[in-house]
Design a protein around this motif. Structure first.
Motif, PDB file in Angstrom:
ATOM      1  N   ILE A  11       3.957  -1.003   4.990  1.00 26.29           N
ATOM      2  CA  ILE A  11       4.377   0.395   4.966  1.00 26.29           C
ATOM      3  C   ILE A  11       4.390   0.875   3.519  1.00 26.29           C
ATOM      4  CG2 ILE A  11       6.363   1.927   5.249  1.00 26.29           C
ATOM      5  CD1 ILE A  11       7.025   0.589   7.806  1.00 26.29           C
ATOM      6  N   GLY A  12       3.754   2.020   3.289  1.00 24.12           N
ATOM      7  CA  GLY A  12       3.790   2.543   1.934  1.00 24.12           C
ATOM      8  C   GLY A  12       2.631   3.454   1.616  1.00 24.12           C
ATOM      9  N   GLU A  13       2.328   3.540   0.346  1.00 26.01           N
ATOM     10  CA  GLU A  13       1.445   4.578  -0.157  1.00 26.01           C
ATOM     11  C   GLU A  13      -0.031   4.200  -0.083  1.00 26.01           C
ATOM     12  OE1 GLU A  13       2.500   2.109  -3.830  1.00 26.01           O
ATOM     13  OE2 GLU A  13       3.227   2.487  -1.795  1.00 26.01           O
ATOM     14  N   SER A  14      -0.846   5.202   0.188  1.00 26.02           N
ATOM     15  CA  SER A  14      -2.301   5.126   0.055  1.00 26.02           C
ATOM     16  C   SER A  14      -2.716   6.249  -0.883  1.00 26.02           C
ATOM     17  CB  SER A  14      -2.992   5.313   1.412  1.00 26.02           C
ATOM     18  OG  SER A  14      -2.679   4.274   2.304  1.00 26.02           O
ATOM     19  N   LEU A  15      -3.433   5.909  -1.914  1.00 29.21           N
ATOM     20  CA  LEU A  15      -3.892   6.929  -2.839  1.00 29.21           C
ATOM     21  C   LEU A  15      -5.217   6.514  -3.454  1.00 29.21           C
ATOM     22  CD1 LEU A  15      -2.144   6.533  -6.223  1.00 29.21           C
ATOM     23  CD2 LEU A  15      -1.147   5.399  -4.259  1.00 29.21           C
ATOM     24  N   VAL A  16      -5.827   7.440  -4.128  1.00 32.53           N
ATOM     25  CA  VAL A  16      -7.084   7.187  -4.815  1.00 32.53           C
ATOM     26  C   VAL A  16      -6.768   6.927  -6.281  1.00 32.53           C
ATOM     27  CG1 VAL A  16      -9.349   8.101  -5.436  1.00 32.53           C
ATOM     28  CG2 VAL A  16      -8.332   8.678  -3.217  1.00 32.53           C
ATOM     29  N   ALA A  41       0.963  -0.863  -1.097  1.00 35.28           N
ATOM     30  CA  ALA A  41       0.894  -1.272   0.308  1.00 35.28           C
ATOM     31  C   ALA A  41      -0.553  -1.373   0.782  1.00 35.28           C
ATOM     32  CB  ALA A  41       1.663  -0.282   1.174  1.00 35.28           C
ATOM     33  N   THR A  42      -1.367  -0.419   0.364  1.00 38.70           N
ATOM     34  CA  THR A  42      -2.783  -0.425   0.731  1.00 38.70           C
ATOM     35  C   THR A  42      -3.485  -1.643   0.151  1.00 38.70           C
ATOM     36  OG1 THR A  42      -2.861   1.973   0.923  1.00 38.70           O
ATOM     37  CG2 THR A  42      -4.946   0.849   0.474  1.00 38.70           C
ATOM     38  N   ASN A  43      -3.224  -1.946  -1.112  1.00 39.12           N
ATOM     39  CA  ASN A  43      -3.858  -3.098  -1.745  1.00 39.12           C
ATOM     40  C   ASN A  43      -3.501  -4.404  -1.044  1.00 39.12           C
ATOM     41  OD1 ASN A  43      -4.664  -1.192  -3.657  1.00 39.12           O
ATOM     42  ND2 ASN A  43      -3.022  -1.711  -5.078  1.00 39.12           N
ATOM     43  N   VAL A  44      -2.218  -4.570  -0.728  1.00 35.71           N
ATOM     44  CA  VAL A  44      -1.780  -5.789  -0.040  1.00 35.71           C
ATOM     45  C   VAL A  44      -2.469  -5.913   1.314  1.00 35.71           C
ATOM     46  CG1 VAL A  44       0.193  -6.954   1.022  1.00 35.71           C
ATOM     47  CG2 VAL A  44       0.447  -5.899  -1.233  1.00 35.71           C
ATOM     48  N   ALA A  45      -2.521  -4.807   2.063  1.00 33.28           N
ATOM     49  CA  ALA A  45      -3.150  -4.835   3.380  1.00 33.28           C
ATOM     50  C   ALA A  45      -4.619  -5.215   3.297  1.00 33.28           C
ATOM     51  CB  ALA A  45      -2.986  -3.480   4.065  1.00 33.28           C
ATOM     52  N   ALA A  56      -1.781  -4.293   9.755  1.00 34.70           N
ATOM     53  CA  ALA A  56      -1.794  -2.855   9.974  1.00 34.70           C
ATOM     54  C   ALA A  56      -1.163  -2.163   8.783  1.00 34.70           C
ATOM     55  CB  ALA A  56      -1.028  -2.505  11.253  1.00 34.70           C
ATOM     56  N   LEU A  57      -1.614  -0.951   8.526  1.00 35.29           N
ATOM     57  CA  LEU A  57      -1.076  -0.136   7.444  1.00 35.29           C
ATOM     58  C   LEU A  57      -0.462   1.114   8.045  1.00 35.29           C
ATOM     59  CD1 LEU A  57      -0.778   0.425   4.385  1.00 35.29           C
ATOM     60  CD2 LEU A  57      -3.047   1.514   4.478  1.00 35.29           C
ATOM     61  N   ALA A  58       0.800   1.355   7.742  1.00 38.71           N
ATOM     62  CA  ALA A  58       1.488   2.553   8.222  1.00 38.71           C
ATOM     63  C   ALA A  58       1.659   3.507   7.054  1.00 38.71           C
ATOM     64  CB  ALA A  58       2.845   2.189   8.823  1.00 38.71           C
ATOM     65  N   GLY A  59       1.108   4.694   7.207  1.00 35.27           N
ATOM     66  CA  GLY A  59       1.178   5.677   6.140  1.00 35.27           C
ATOM     67  C   GLY A  59       0.271   6.844   6.454  1.00 35.27           C
ATOM     68  N   ALA A  60      -0.189   7.507   5.420  1.00 32.45           N
ATOM     69  CA  ALA A  60      -1.019   8.686   5.642  1.00 32.45           C
ATOM     70  C   ALA A  60      -1.647   9.112   4.323  1.00 32.45           C
ATOM     71  CB  ALA A  60      -0.178   9.836   6.212  1.00 32.45           C
TER      72      ALA A  60
END
Length: 317
Positions: A11-16, A41-45, A56-60
């Motif tokens: 759970i956490g952030e997704s960014l560019v 969070a994205t990197n770990v996933a 799974a990645l929870a975010g937006a």
């Protein structure tokens, strides 16, 4: 045969991350930026998925060109996006980054997508946690009150359902309101955690111990079953219900962004494959350090899609 294990949930952030791929003294010297997947969070996933784990990645992200770029890249990495979506009227968070002569990044983050993504999790949070074998949380998704409420609710749900909780402190004091609040939150997150990950400075700040091994044991005394301490290029150590020491791996470093996330992703995958056996993490620690080292040899926190380190029979993975 046993049933298929439930996925881990990050759970956490997704960014560019828009990275200037050459050392500069300041943002004023940067003349070009290249896009990379970003967000702890994205990197770990992504790294866990590359290791073959169900994650799974929870975010937006915003329903804009950058958000759709993130969605495509995450799909290519085979990350489960059932609880990740594109939000209308929201800007995808973008982090411009420059690297100094020691390859350490400095970030400028734009857009309100991180907080909006966490708030948007509210209606699906219980369903997401209920289907997960573990929950991975980081302090980056707890900086603002709304984000912290969602993260703490997810932790409560996970512990109540018997799911394992992993916490990456990833302290950024310049983004926290004050050190005392950050330390108090970290102590809370240690309670009942399967694993807490910290670097040496964070471990010392939390426990007062300057020796990494003693600091790791002190974190376990706060309620964590396992503590993973990363002394930068010197490798990593694990203490608690399993013990492991991994030496550093030589690397031609160009960018240190996300090295700790890579290490945690490999550790998470070892947990998932072993049905959360602490001994499996100790065995995978050398591989985790090696993957983190390889990441520092490329720009960005995950490297190119083709960057999957071949298994070495000697590393215990």
């Amino acid at each position: 045969m046993g049933s298929t294990p439930r996925p881990a949930l990050c759970i956490g952030e997704s960014l560019v991350d828009l990275i200037c791929e050459r050392p500069v003294e300041s943002f004023e010297e940067a003349d070009a930026f290249a896009p990379h997947l970003g967000g702890a969070a994205t990197n770990v996933a992504v790294h866990a998925a590359r290791e073959g784990a169900r994650v799974a990645l929870a975010g937006a992200a915003g329903d804009d060109p950058w958000g759709r770029w993130l969605q495509r890249r995450l799909s290519e990495e085979r990350v489960d996006l059932r609880f990740w979506r594109l939000l209308a009227e929201t800007e995808t968070a973008v982090a411009f980054a420059v690297l100094d002569r020691e390859t350490v990044p400095e970030f400028l983050i734009y857009g309100g997508g991180i907080e909006a993504a966490m708030v948007a999790l509210g209606p699906v949070l219980e369903e997401a946690v209920a289907g997960a074998s573990s929950l991975v949380l980081g302090s980056n998704a707890m900086l603002r009150d709304a984000e912290r409420r969602v993260s703490l609710r997810a932790r409560t749900l996970a512990l109540a359902r018997g799911a394992h909780v992993l916490f990456d402190w990833n302290l950024r004091l310049h983004r926290s309101r004050n050190a005392a609040e950050a330390i108090s939150l970290a102590r809370l997150m240690c309670e009942g955690a399967l694993l807490v990950k910290l670097n040496v400075n964070e471990a010392t700040l939390l426990t007062g111990e300057t020796d990494p091994s003693r600091a790791a044991h002190a974190v376990c005394s706060l309620g964590a079953r396992l503590t993973l301490v990363t002394p930068g290029p010197d490798g990593a150590l694990l203490r608690g219900e399993a013990v492991g020491d991994a030496p550093g791996v030589p690397a031609r470093v160009v960018d240190t962004t996300g090295a700790g996330d890579a290490l945690l992703g490999v550790v998470l995958a070892a947990f998932v494959r072993s049905r959360y056996d602490p001994a499996a993490v100790a065995e995978a620690l050398c591989r985790a350090v090696a993957v983190a080292a390889r990441v520092t040899e490329t720009f960005g926190a995950v490297g190119p899609p083709s960057m999957v380190l071949a298994s070495d029979p000697s590393d215990g993975s």
